[in-house]
Design an enzyme around this catalytic site. Structure first.
Site, PDB file in Angstrom:
ATOM      1  N   GLN A 147       2.091   1.801  -3.417  1.00  0.00           N
ATOM      2  CA  GLN A 147       1.080   2.171  -4.406  1.00  0.00           C
ATOM      3  C   GLN A 147       0.743   3.661  -4.331  1.00  0.00           C
ATOM      4  O   GLN A 147       0.446   4.287  -5.330  1.00  0.00           O
ATOM      5  CB  GLN A 147      -0.201   1.352  -4.173  1.00  0.00           C
ATOM      6  CG  GLN A 147      -0.028  -0.139  -4.407  1.00  0.00           C
ATOM      7  CD  GLN A 147      -1.279  -0.905  -4.003  1.00  0.00           C
ATOM      8  OE1 GLN A 147      -2.384  -0.394  -4.079  1.00  0.00           O
ATOM      9  NE2 GLN A 147      -1.094  -2.142  -3.554  1.00  0.00           N
ATOM     10  N   CYS A 148       0.779   4.210  -3.103  1.00  0.00           N
ATOM     11  CA  CYS A 148       0.479   5.623  -2.932  1.00  0.00           C
ATOM     12  C   CYS A 148       1.756   6.456  -3.053  1.00  0.00           C
ATOM     13  O   CYS A 148       2.855   5.966  -2.790  1.00  0.00           O
ATOM     14  CB  CYS A 148      -0.155   5.865  -1.563  1.00  0.00           C
ATOM     15  SG  CYS A 148      -1.688   4.948  -1.312  1.00  0.00           S
ATOM     16  N   THR A 149       1.581   7.713  -3.451  1.00  0.00           N
ATOM     17  CA  THR A 149       2.724   8.623  -3.504  1.00  0.00           C
ATOM     18  C   THR A 149       2.952   9.162  -2.099  1.00  0.00           C
ATOM     19  O   THR A 149       2.318  10.133  -1.682  1.00  0.00           O
ATOM     20  CB  THR A 149       2.449   9.776  -4.489  1.00  0.00           C
ATOM     21  OG1 THR A 149       2.114   9.228  -5.762  1.00  0.00           O
ATOM     22  CG2 THR A 149       3.680  10.653  -4.635  1.00  0.00           C
ATOM     23  N   VAL A 150       3.845   8.506  -1.362  1.00  0.00           N
ATOM     24  CA  VAL A 150       4.096   8.880   0.026  1.00  0.00           C
ATOM     25  C   VAL A 150       5.234   9.889   0.060  1.00  0.00           C
ATOM     26  O   VAL A 150       6.395   9.546  -0.159  1.00  0.00           O
ATOM     27  CB  VAL A 150       4.433   7.644   0.888  1.00  0.00           C
ATOM     28  CG1 VAL A 150       4.704   8.064   2.329  1.00  0.00           C
ATOM     29  CG2 VAL A 150       3.296   6.638   0.828  1.00  0.00           C
ATOM     30  N   LEU A 173       0.815  -1.213   0.000  1.00  0.00           N
ATOM     31  CA  LEU A 173       0.000   0.000   0.000  1.00  0.00           C
ATOM     32  C   LEU A 173       0.848   1.262   0.000  1.00  0.00           C
ATOM     33  O   LEU A 173       0.556   2.226  -0.708  1.00  0.00           O
ATOM     34  CB  LEU A 173      -0.938  -0.002   1.216  1.00  0.00           C
ATOM     35  CG  LEU A 173      -1.885   1.194   1.327  1.00  0.00           C
ATOM     36  CD1 LEU A 173      -2.800   1.267   0.120  1.00  0.00           C
ATOM     37  CD2 LEU A 173      -2.702   1.109   2.614  1.00  0.00           C
TER      38      LEU A 173
END
Length: 707
Positions: free
Chosen positions: A570-573, A567
């Site tokens: 998958q996200c732009t952290v 996760l």
């Protein structure tokens, strides 16, 4: 005899007026909501500042806050905050008539004399020494036609007349008048005076020079104390005029004050002017005025004659008229307000700013996420009006906090399409923007298309090709590496201005792509008289220096980076402050390119580099890459030249695309190693893997590597 030859009549550059549209809107509101048919004079405040550009004079300006507030509970005089170095307040009076006939029938000479009499009384009463700005009193007569939204107006800047006129001796730049020690001390003293809130907007002052060349700036009231100290004294004033041979209008009443108050018939004066906010002694002037009026002028309590009605651009004494009918539409009014800051830049800080280029530049933003939202807003702030946003995603609940164009309402019912919601938000923020949404996924290498999907993918490729062709600047703002490949190729093929912004957790990259490989020769400047061999060599050398694209440093082709990720992958952290920084730099990079004489072909520049110093631009240097780190609060400027093996912008890849078109793109998407094969990266990796390293352990003292 020499001084007599140099004496000439002292001629002053007239004050010039400027009225902000906000003043007329405030006057209209005041007229409708408070004044009614009352024609009583209204106290107003004008603002001016010392000249700060060698080609542009400053104006006395009326702003919305120049008028008193509408509320009856508040004071009838404007509430002006002091301490703004760029806004020295000056008291004035406004006579606003109810009819155009009443405007034309006003006794203008009587009004001028009435205001001049106030100045004369302020000189005699000593008020000038308490508040020197009263020497600059002005008046405005006006008629507001609120039906047609037109305004007739005329400024007067009353000035007392010497008869015979004053003469000037040896007017010259201040840098030539002072010694080196005095000049350095004067600049420091003036800068200190201008940096203090209590004195920065005091327009008249004394320049006191001690015997040791130390200079202090003092108030007019300290003149006699300076004389007792045996100091050399000049009378200084903030000069709005830029002319090299004429002092500005404020000197007229200053000389009257000096002659009337102190009886000086010889007055040394300083016309104080600035450059970039600091004292400029090359632009400032020093001269000596000679006043030959008799002693009766000093003792006489009758006011001398006065002049001061402003001339128009043709040198005629006539009123002016402005119509706001076109700006009363909210969209047009918003446009005028939005452009205000940019137009103010052109006045002094950035006269070469080309607002037409900015407003007509068509920008394509690939990605409407964290970066896309910020870039769009920054583009509008710079005056860009044509923006297209491309994205296929929907607004999720986690987006609005970081993606500034979305709200909670955009997340409901499964989420609004990002591009559509972003365009709607841009129009709400600024109705004049020409924003368009494109809902489309970008075809990517490593994401093969099935036979059923091929036609759709090819249509998307055609659409993206057409979009890039129809725009002037393209921003690559997507969150995966492979999604930037096709746009990079198409931009290199079309030779478009391309800006990439990419984020890590606490680091960012902002870069401009170099020109395409197939058509830069028309911009390469080679001296005509060089031999053919040297000319060819020069062109090849320039081509070798072509700046690289986002993929030029890669030794592998872009592949699928979205599958089999957790996760957080998958996200732009990223740290929240990263996107605004990178987005602002990306837009600043575009503005720099648009204003650079070489445009997309501009070389990479660094601070203090030869290129930067030899072609200094008003906006500063134009780097190739900016890499920043929030963890270190640092920023680096880097340059990377184009690679002959680049999978996106090399001549091999662009040529292959031009030969095979969409067939080439489809093969690159479906076969990730294809790009490595045609660019030679496959062979490069094989040759690199064939190297053998032999360590010689017999002699520990010899540290070397045998290959």
């Amino acid at each position: 005899m020499v001084d007599q030859v140099k004496e000439s009549i002292l001629q002053f550059a007239p004050f010039q007026s400027a009225v902000d549209e906000g003043f007329w809107h405030r006057l209209s509101s005041l007229k409708l909501n408070k004044l009614g048919i009352d024609e009583a004079p209204i106290p107003i405040t004008g603002f001016f500042a010392p000249c700060s550009h060698h080609q542009v004079s400053n104006h006395l300006t009326l702003l919305a806050e120049s008028l008193p507030p509408e509320s009856s509970e508040q004071s009838s005089t404007p509430a002006i905050s002091r301490g703004n170095r760029n806004r020295c307040p000056v008291p004035g009076i406004l006579y606003n008539t109810n009819t155009l006939e009443g405007f034309h029938a006003l006794d203008k000479q009587s009004l001028l004399r009435a205001e001049a009499k106030k100045i004369w009384e302020d000189i005699n009463s000593g008020k000038v020494e308490e508040d020197s700005s009263v020497l600059l009193r002005f008046l405005v007569i006006s008629f507001a036609d609120l039906k047609k939204w037109s305004f007739h107006y005329w400024f007067a800047f009353p000035a007392l007349i010497f008869d015979p006129p004053a003469t000037v001796v040896d007017l010259k730049p201040a840098a030539q008048w002072f010694s080196l020690e005095e000049a350095e001390s004067l600049k420091a003293a003036c800068n200190d005076w201008r940096n203090m809130c209590s004195t920065t907007d005091v327009p008249f002052f004394l320049v006191s020079i001690a015997s040791n060349s130390a200079v202090t700036i003092r108030h007019l009231a300290d003149f006699e104390a300076c004389q007792r100290d045996g100091h050399k004294v000049l009378f200084g004033f903030y000069d709005p005029c830029h002319l090299p041979n004429n002092p500005g209008w404020p000197l007229r009443n200053l000389l009257s004050f000096i002659f009337k108050r102190f009886g000086n018939q010889k007055v040394q004066f300083l016309c104080y002017r600035e450059n970039r906010g600091f004292a400029d002694l090359e632009l400032s002037l020093v001269g000596e005025a000679a006043i030959s009026n008799s002693q009766e002028w000093i003792n006489n309590q009758n006011m001398p004659n006065a002049v001061g009605w402003e001339l128009n651009n043709r040198g005629r004494k006539v009123s002016r008229c402005i119509s706001l009918a076109k700006t009363m539409d909210p969209t047009r009014l918003a446009t005028a307000a939005a452009d205000l800051n940019l137009k103010l830049m052109r006045w002094r800080a950035l006269p070469s700013l080309n607002l037409n280029v900015l407003s007509s530049t068509r920008c394509l933003l690939l990605g409407a996420g964290t970066l896309g939202c910020q870039v769009a807003r920054m583009l509008m702030a710079w005056g860009v009006r044509k923006i297209t946003l491309l994205d296929s995603g929907k607004v999720s609940m986690s987006n609005p906090l970081r993606q500034s164009l979305y709200t909670l309402d955009d997340c409901l019912n499964g989420g609004e399409l990002k591009a559509t919601a972003a365009v709607r938000s841009l129009s709400r923020i600024f109705p004049a923007v020409e924003a368009e949404a494109v809902i489309m996924a970008i075809p990517m290498p490593g994401h093969p298309a099935t036979s059923q999907e091929e036609n759709s993918v090819l249509e998307d490729c055609k659409h993206l090709h057409d979009l890039i062709d129809s725009h002037d600047a393209i921003f690559l703002l997507t969150d995966t590496r492979e999604s930037r490949w096709l746009p990079s190729l198409l931009c290199a093929n079309a030779n478009k201005v391309t800006i990439t912004a990419a984020l890590g957790f606490d680091s960012f990259l902002v870069m401009r792509h170099g020109a395409g490989p197939m058509n830069p020769s028309h911009e390469i400047k080679v001296q005509k008289d060089l031999p053919a061999e040297i000319e060819t060599l020069s062109i090849k050398d320039e081509l070798r220096q072509r700046l690289g694209c986002y993929f030029c440093n890669d030794v592998v082709a872009p592949i699928d980076s979205t599958s089999n990720r957790t996760l957080d992958q998958q996200c732009t952290v990223t740290r929240p402050g990263l996107a605004p920084i990178a987005s602002s730099l990306a837009v600043e990079l575009l503005v720099g390119i648009l204003h650079h004489p070489s445009g997309i072909f501009a070389k990479a520049e660094f601070a203090n580099s030869i290129e930067a110093s030899s072609s200094e631009q008003p906006l500063g240097i134009l780097p190739h890459q900016v890499r920043g780190s929030l963890s270190q609060f640092s920023q680096m400027l880097l340059v990377g030249h184009a690679s002959s093996s680049c999978t996106a912008c090399s001549s091999i890849v662009v040529s292959e695309y031009r030969k095979r078109g969409l067939e080439f793109i489809l093969e690159a998407i479906n076969h990730p190693t294809y790009l490595e094969d045609i660019t030679g990266l496959t062979e490069l990796k094989k040759s690199a893997g064939s190297f053998e390293l032999d360590w010689d352990d017999e002699d520990d003292d010899d540290e070397f590597l045998e290959i």
